[in-house]
Motif scaffolding. Structure first.
Motif, PDB file in Angstrom:
ATOM      1  N   GLY A 492       0.824  -1.209   0.000  1.00 51.86           N
ATOM      2  CA  GLY A 492       0.000   0.000   0.000  1.00 51.86           C
ATOM      3  C   GLY A 492       0.856   1.255   0.000  1.00 51.86           C
ATOM      4  N   GLN A 493       1.914   1.218   0.814  1.00 49.72           N
ATOM      5  CA  GLN A 493       2.802   2.382   0.874  1.00 49.72           C
ATOM      6  C   GLN A 493       3.479   2.613  -0.468  1.00 49.72           C
ATOM      7  OE1 GLN A 493       5.124   1.050   4.207  1.00 49.72           O
ATOM      8  NE2 GLN A 493       3.982   2.313   5.654  1.00 49.72           N
ATOM      9  N   ARG A 494       3.838   1.517  -1.123  1.00 46.99           N
ATOM     10  CA  ARG A 494       4.453   1.650  -2.448  1.00 46.99           C
ATOM     11  C   ARG A 494       3.490   2.321  -3.415  1.00 46.99           C
ATOM     12  NH1 ARG A 494       6.704  -4.299  -3.464  1.00 46.99           N
ATOM     13  NH2 ARG A 494       7.189  -4.536  -1.275  1.00 46.99           N
ATOM     14  N   GLN A 495       2.217   1.914  -3.347  1.00 45.73           N
ATOM     15  CA  GLN A 495       1.240   2.528  -4.252  1.00 45.73           C
ATOM     16  C   GLN A 495       1.075   4.010  -3.961  1.00 45.73           C
ATOM     17  OE1 GLN A 495      -2.490   1.154  -5.555  1.00 45.73           O
ATOM     18  NE2 GLN A 495      -1.320   0.401  -7.292  1.00 45.73           N
ATOM     19  N   LEU A 496       1.137   4.351  -2.675  1.00 44.61           N
ATOM     20  CA  LEU A 496       1.022   5.769  -2.319  1.00 44.61           C
ATOM     21  C   LEU A 496       2.180   6.570  -2.908  1.00 44.61           C
ATOM     22  CD1 LEU A 496      -0.215   5.677   1.393  1.00 44.61           C
ATOM     23  CD2 LEU A 496      -1.395   6.660  -0.568  1.00 44.61           C
ATOM     24  N   VAL A 497       3.385   6.005  -2.822  1.00 41.15           N
ATOM     25  CA  VAL A 497       4.543   6.701  -3.387  1.00 41.15           C
ATOM     26  C   VAL A 497       4.384   6.825  -4.902  1.00 41.15           C
ATOM     27  CG1 VAL A 497       7.039   6.581  -3.756  1.00 41.15           C
ATOM     28  CG2 VAL A 497       6.098   6.026  -1.514  1.00 41.15           C
ATOM     29  N   ALA A 498       3.903   5.751  -5.536  1.00 41.19           N
ATOM     30  CA  ALA A 498       3.697   5.775  -6.984  1.00 41.19           C
ATOM     31  C   ALA A 498       2.629   6.806  -7.361  1.00 41.19           C
ATOM     32  CB  ALA A 498       3.302   4.395  -7.488  1.00 41.19           C
ATOM     33  N   LEU A 499       1.618   6.933  -6.500  1.00 44.10           N
ATOM     34  CA  LEU A 499       0.578   7.936  -6.727  1.00 44.10           C
ATOM     35  C   LEU A 499       1.164   9.340  -6.663  1.00 44.10           C
ATOM     36  CD1 LEU A 499      -2.593   6.920  -4.685  1.00 44.10           C
ATOM     37  CD2 LEU A 499      -2.492   7.596  -7.067  1.00 44.10           C
ATOM     38  N   ALA A 500       1.979   9.565  -5.645  1.00 40.38           N
ATOM     39  CA  ALA A 500       2.603  10.879  -5.494  1.00 40.38           C
ATOM     40  C   ALA A 500       3.459  11.177  -6.718  1.00 40.38           C
ATOM     41  CB  ALA A 500       3.450  10.916  -4.229  1.00 40.38           C
ATOM     42  N   ARG A 501       4.135  10.160  -7.198  1.00 46.37           N
ATOM     43  CA  ARG A 501       4.980  10.300  -8.380  1.00 46.37           C
ATOM     44  C   ARG A 501       4.140  10.728  -9.582  1.00 46.37           C
ATOM     45  NH1 ARG A 501       7.420   4.715  -9.945  1.00 46.37           N
ATOM     46  NH2 ARG A 501       9.052   5.040  -8.420  1.00 46.37           N
ATOM     47  N   ALA A 502       2.969  10.089  -9.732  1.00 46.22           N
ATOM     48  CA  ALA A 502       2.096  10.407 -10.869  1.00 46.22           C
ATOM     49  C   ALA A 502       1.532  11.819 -10.736  1.00 46.22           C
ATOM     50  CB  ALA A 502       0.976   9.384 -10.964  1.00 46.22           C
TER      51      ALA A 502
END
Ligand SMILES: Nc1ncnc2c1ncn2[C@@H]1O[C@H](COP(=O)(O)OP(=O)(O)OP(=O)(O)O)[C@@H](O)[C@H]1O
Ligand SMILES: [Mg+2]
Length: 610
Positions: A492-502
């Motif tokens: 989940g944390q990885r997805q959050l970081v990926a979201l921030a990246r996007a």
């Protein structure tokens, strides 16, 4: 994995063709190559001259000419110093050729891999590709300079020694060369077996490497299935087979080397046997000449042995050279057409359409058939449906990771194929189903979305997707190392970081493939809020938000995302089974209603259970 692996080390036939890319990169280094070959010839010339000088010293000494001895000894010493210089030059040049060729090859392979489309990577395991860049490159460039050097050196020795011998004494020359055919034959026979043993050992070794890899990747699964013993037995079989072939190779070498030495000694003995008689009979053969010829006879074993060895080296590295040349020869299938132009209007993209798109990963297994869809600026399109239906495939096509097998995808009426890939990619933000992070800090990973972003931009992006809280709580905040592939963060944390990246990228087309794997409830709620914010939140970013300037595709698994989407597509077996807003689809009481009520019930249950 097996498909790719099997043909790898099984064959080793000499073909200049597979060496061309390596050779051309090596030969382009004019100075180093000249130094290398020049040094080889120079050293060979000295090695040819030395026996003659020694012979002259012996004859001068025997003649009791003490005055004549000093200059020859001086020449001998000088020649040795030159010899040392030659050796220094070829080792230095070989090092240069090897490292520079490896550097160029690695860079070219890396660059080539970056131009290739995702489909290329679908069928090739990462480990396999990594070996191309590492061990294959080192292998071919490690042997190449020595092969070039030895071919120069051996040819020069052979030409030099033969000329020197026939020039000095043709009859004795024939005797000195008498053992050469036997040496050549012996080498040919032994190398055949040595090559076979080497090949088998390599094949088994690569099977073992694969087995290690699978064991490491599947460690958990293996444990749960109690497969340890079977795996170990399989591994032991590979290992002992490899051991056997390696031993055979060692035994063969241990016989080959002494046999060659014996043949060389025999040649020396023949020279001595014939020559000594002539010396005694005083038939114009001096003692010095005899000594020189004995050294020549011994010297001849070296080039024969070296040539055989280098030939084996080439065969050993041929499969590595072949893999490199085939990688370098691969043409990316997604490339810009020569007439591809960015759209003239600089305004944001208004519309993305799928027009009768067929798509298959493998010929004959269609995944999408006649798929059509129009997504307009400001819309959020949610894709839902059962697993394997084709949702990820659709968004991958929208991101131009793949190209339609038939039909077309357009933006503002222009076929995606007519638009430069770089122009399009710049406007796309993607959050994949399994978010990939690179080894580095959280900050670096978010910045990957836009390299010129300031720390403040990064933090703002993280706050928008509700990632800021958890990042602050990490032991070093934004400077926390995430580990290889982000392993130190939860899914989940990885997805959050990926979201921030996007978000940082502020894309005109946002593609989000929600993680299906279970995320802890607290993080899941954060991801939810982050996605919500991204799709429907305030207009801090100029393309997204309240002005409705973005096209968003979301593969949704969660209720709140689905509910607020403008259009919901239910994807079943590569087709749109149902389409409409949440309210419309619920009213229809079809497939969507079914999915929704099932999930809703599960959700309620979870809430009740706490
Ligand atoms: N790289 C690939 N190579 C070959 N076949 C693939 C590949 N990716 C997906 N497929 C196949 O294409 C079909 C659609 O897969 P896709 O990943 O698009 O489904 P999905 O709707 O995203 O599923 P999920 O909800 O599980 O993520 C499946 O049958 C799948 O096996
Ligand atoms: Mg998917």
């Amino acid at each position: 994995m097996s498909e790719v692996h099997q043909h790898d080390d099984a064959k080793a036939r000499f073909s200049l063709h597979v060496w061309r890319p390596v050779l051309s990169r090596a030969l382009s280094q004019r100075a180093a190559i000249t130094g290398l070959i020049g040094a080889g010839v120079f050293v060979a010339a000295i090695e040819t001259a030395l026996p003659l000088i020694v012979g002259r010293i012996v004859d001068t000494a025997r003649a009791g000419d003490a005055g004549g001895l000093a200059p020859i000894l001086a020449i001998y010493a000088t020649v040795f110093a030159l010899f040392a210089g030659g050796v220094w030059l070829f080792i230095e040049s070989a090092g240069k050729v090897s490292t520079r060729t490896a550097d160029r090859l690695r860079r070219d392979c890396f660059a080539k891999l970056q131009t290739l489309e995702p489909a290329y990577f679908d069928v090739r395991p990462t480990g396999w590709l990594v070996s191309r860049l590492t061990s294959d490159c080192s292998k071919v460039t490690g042997i190449l300079p020595w092969v070039l050097l030895d071919f120069a050196w051996c040819s020069a020795i052979i030409v030099g020694v033969v000329t020197a011998m026939f020039w000095t004494n043709p009859r004795l020359a024939l005797w000195a060369l008498a053992a050469v055919p036997a040496m050549a034959l012996l080498s040919a026979v032994f190398q055949r077996f040595l090559i076979r043993a080497g090949r088998e050992a390599r094949r088994l070794s690569s099977a073992m490497t694969a087995s290690y890899g699978e064991m490491l990747l599947g460690a958990r699964t293996t444990k749960t299935l109690a497969r340890e013993e079977a795996n170990l037995a399989e591994f032991q079989r590979l290992s002992s087979d490899m051991n056997m072939w390696a031993m055979r190779g060692a035994i063969l070498s241990s016989i080959y080397m002494p046999l060659m030495a014996m043949l060389a000694a025999t040649a020396g003995a023949l020279v001595l046997w014939q020559g000594a008689g002539w010396v005694l009979a005083d038939e114009k053969v001096s003692l010095g000449t005899l000594i020189a010829f004995m050294q020549f006879a011994a010297l001849f074993a070296q080039p024969v042995q070296e040539l055989a060895q280098r030939f084996a080296d080439i065969l050993n590295a041929s499969s590595a050279a072949e893999r490199i040349s085939s990688l370098l020869a691969t043409e990316p299938s997604i490339v810009d057409r020569t007439d591809a132009r960015p759209p003239e209007r600089q305004a944001p993209i208004r519309e993305l359409r799928f027009e009768g798109v067929d798509f298959w990963y493998r010929e004959g297994v269609p995944v999408l058939e006649g798929f059509s869809l129009t997504a307009r600026r400001g819309q959020t399109i949610a894709l839902v449906g059962s697993t394997g239906g084709g949702k990820t495939t659709i968004v991958s096509l929208a991101a131009r990771f793949y190209e339609p097998s038939a039909g077309r995808i357009t933006i503002d009426g222009t076929d995606l194929k007519d638009i430069p890939l770089a122009w399009f990619t710049e406007r796309i933000g993607l959050v994949p189903q399994v978010a990939h992070l690179f080894a580095g800090t959280v900050r670096d990973n978010i910045r990957y979305g836009r390299l010129d972003a300031s720390d403040a931009d990064i933090e703002r992006a993280a706050r928008r997707v509700k990632a800021h809280g958890f990042i602050e709580a990490l032991d070093k905040g934004y400077d926390t190392e995430v580990g290889e592939g982000g392993e130190r963060l939860s899914t989940g944390q990885r997805q959050l970081v990926a979201l921030a990246r996007a978000v940082l990228r502020d894309p005109q087309i946002l593609v989000m493939d929600e993680a299906t794997s279970s995320i802890d409830t607290a993080t899941e709620r954060l991801v939810q809020e982050g996605v919500d914010e991204l799709l429907h939140g305030g207009g801090e970013l100029h393309h997204g938000g309240a002005d409705g300037g973005r096209i968003s595709f979301v593969v949704a698994h969660r209720l709140s995302t689905i509910r607020r989407a403008d259009v919901i597509l239910v994807i079943e077996k590569g087709r749109i089974a149902e389409q409409g807003s949440h309210a419309e689809l619920i009213a229809r009481r079809g497939r969507y209603w079914e999915l929704y009520t099932n999930q809703y019930a599960a959700e309620r249950e979870r809430e009740v259970l706490g």
